[in-house]
Design a protein around this motif. Sequence first.
Motif, PDB file in Angstrom:
ATOM      1  N   PRO A 350      16.838  94.193 164.862  1.00  0.00           N
ATOM      2  CA  PRO A 350      16.881  95.608 164.497  1.00  0.00           C
ATOM      3  C   PRO A 350      15.846  96.410 165.277  1.00  0.00           C
ATOM      4  CG  PRO A 350      15.672  94.359 162.852  1.00  0.00           C
ATOM      5  CD  PRO A 350      16.227  93.360 163.815  1.00  0.00           C
ATOM      6  N   ASP A 376      16.088  85.440 161.863  1.00  0.00           N
ATOM      7  CA  ASP A 376      16.713  86.648 161.301  1.00  0.00           C
ATOM      8  C   ASP A 376      15.657  87.728 161.141  1.00  0.00           C
ATOM      9  OD1 ASP A 376      18.690  88.280 160.391  1.00  0.00           O
ATOM     10  OD2 ASP A 376      19.156  87.115 158.588  1.00  0.00           O
ATOM     11  N   PHE A 378      15.815  91.871 159.334  1.00  0.00           N
ATOM     12  CA  PHE A 378      16.689  92.916 158.787  1.00  0.00           C
ATOM     13  C   PHE A 378      15.857  93.827 157.870  1.00  0.00           C
ATOM     14  CE2 PHE A 378      16.942  89.026 156.331  1.00  0.00           C
ATOM     15  CZ  PHE A 378      16.742  89.434 155.014  1.00  0.00           C
ATOM     16  N   THR A 385      10.533  95.373 156.386  1.00  0.00           N
ATOM     17  CA  THR A 385      11.396  94.589 157.274  1.00  0.00           C
ATOM     18  C   THR A 385      11.230  93.118 156.941  1.00  0.00           C
ATOM     19  OG1 THR A 385      11.229  96.212 159.067  1.00  0.00           O
ATOM     20  CG2 THR A 385      11.894  93.970 159.663  1.00  0.00           C
ATOM     21  N   ARG A 411      19.681  86.731 152.854  1.00  0.00           N
ATOM     22  CA  ARG A 411      19.869  88.184 152.999  1.00  0.00           C
ATOM     23  C   ARG A 411      20.273  88.806 151.657  1.00  0.00           C
ATOM     24  NH1 ARG A 411      22.178  90.951 158.307  1.00  0.00           N
ATOM     25  NH2 ARG A 411      20.634  90.190 159.817  1.00  0.00           N
TER      26      ARG A 411
END
Length: 575
Positions: A350, A376, A378, A385, A411
């Motif tokens: 991101p 990961d 996100f 974050t 997630r």
Amino acid sequence: MDAVMPGAGSPFLNGPRARVPAVPEGLLEGVMAPAYVVDGEGVIAAANDAALALLQRSAVDLLGQDAHDLLHRDSHGRTLPRSRCDMRDALLAERTRHSDVGWFARGDGSLLGLSWFLTPYALGPGRSGALVMLYQRKEAADSREEAPSTTALSELERLALLAETTTQLTSTLDVEDALHRLAALTVPLLADWAVVDLLTESDEVRRALVVQYKDGLLVERADLQGPMPPLPQESPMPLSRALRGAASTVATASTYHGPPDSGIAVEQHRLFEETGMHSAAIAPIRGLRDTLGALTLGRSERLDGFTAGDLPLLEDVTRRAGLALDNARLYQRQRKVSETMQRHLLPQMPAIPGLQMTARYVPAPQASQVGGDWYDAFPLTDGATALAIGDVVGHDLDAAGGMAQVRNMLRAFAWSDPESPSDVVTRLDQAVMHTAEVPMATMVFARLTSADDGLWRLQWTNAGHPPPLLVTYDGRTSFLTEGHGILLGTGTDRPRQDAAVTLPPAATLVLYTDGLVESVRHSIDVGLDQLRKHAASLARRPLDSFSDSLLNRVRPQDNDDDVAFLALRTPPPRE
């Protein structure tokens, strides 16, 4: 029949040429067979006219020369090692010996198969040498007919070649590597040139490899490689037939001199012209289900041409090559599918204002292109974050599937109810035990937030994973070893701990999996120390350069494991 010998005024006794030994007058008078005389060191002292005619050499070329270096050859036309020369052994031992098969270099460069007889010969008081008589073998019509073919290989040599072909080609799953190994097995043993044409999955023809034996080395001719015209379905020409899977064939330069019947014939004519091949053996390379291509072995330097007797050995070689290439293509097809799957499984980083972030994935060298290592990053609902790095046991498709389950559940838990990292990982561990087909996994999960003073705060928990590394702008390093707990999937109900740190300006945070630091040659502590030292030396590199260089320098070459890598860099201090 006159003997040619140096006399008192002979030009051979002066100048830059090797000395010509003095010999008695009339030494070869009455010898009707081709004959020459050498001194005790093997230097040619005399030769009769019959020998000069047979060897197609003048007296100037012959007298005063070392007979072994000038004349003696092996069956492929190469200079015969002195240790393997029966004629020289007999000379030095002063014994009589004969041989039914010997190979001699003629003045025109051709190779002549002869029988020979050698006997000691007195050149004068205290001086010995040898008389050599030559006679043509009965089955020889000319030099080309009696030059040897690959059938001159002994049965043991043929079996050794086939065994080595199987070993070499089945030990690699890379098509290009397999082709180069095939060329090295056949050149220069069987030919001066090796050419491989392959059929693609869309039935296009590609000249994948052209290799020449030159000055003792295999030289790849990239100028002769590349795409080829379409394969004609009715052409009777040798390469076209081989690419359709027909039987192997012997071809000569004249085979492709006539009007071409296809574009492939034009390219073959060009190949013969560019390489100087006078003879070639062309055989199909067949896989389990279809024809994969064709192997062409060509001769340009050696004078003997291929014969039909050479084809069974060539077909045995290409049969093994076909099985190996079939396996390599299947593996590469699987890798391509796996790469596509991996691209969808691993996320894009991101964009976070004020932060730089990059990630890498390096697959296990000897496994599929996917595995259990993952990363990961996100955004969360409260503006923080999330960062994660993890490793599901294994580096195959099953591990990749388990990794996808763990990442997706993480997630969901982190997004639905932003909590401390330890709480999220605890819930994830419970879910893994009951819903996911994951044996065990390690991970680091973190929350990254910005403060009013422009600094970034990291809060994390570690579930049995190698510790993150923090590198400051001036090269100081520290492993974030706090917050360490047990890995996922053990069924142990232990509380997990959180840890926190404020990241300095222009600092680099590195999250990685154990494939970056583990090696069979040293402990993981040595790998961690290497990671720390190299990261410190690269601290001021741009983040992408930092990441690539760190992976190249630190990752052990003997580690058969995949690597996931995530790095971020905080902004420089405010002015």
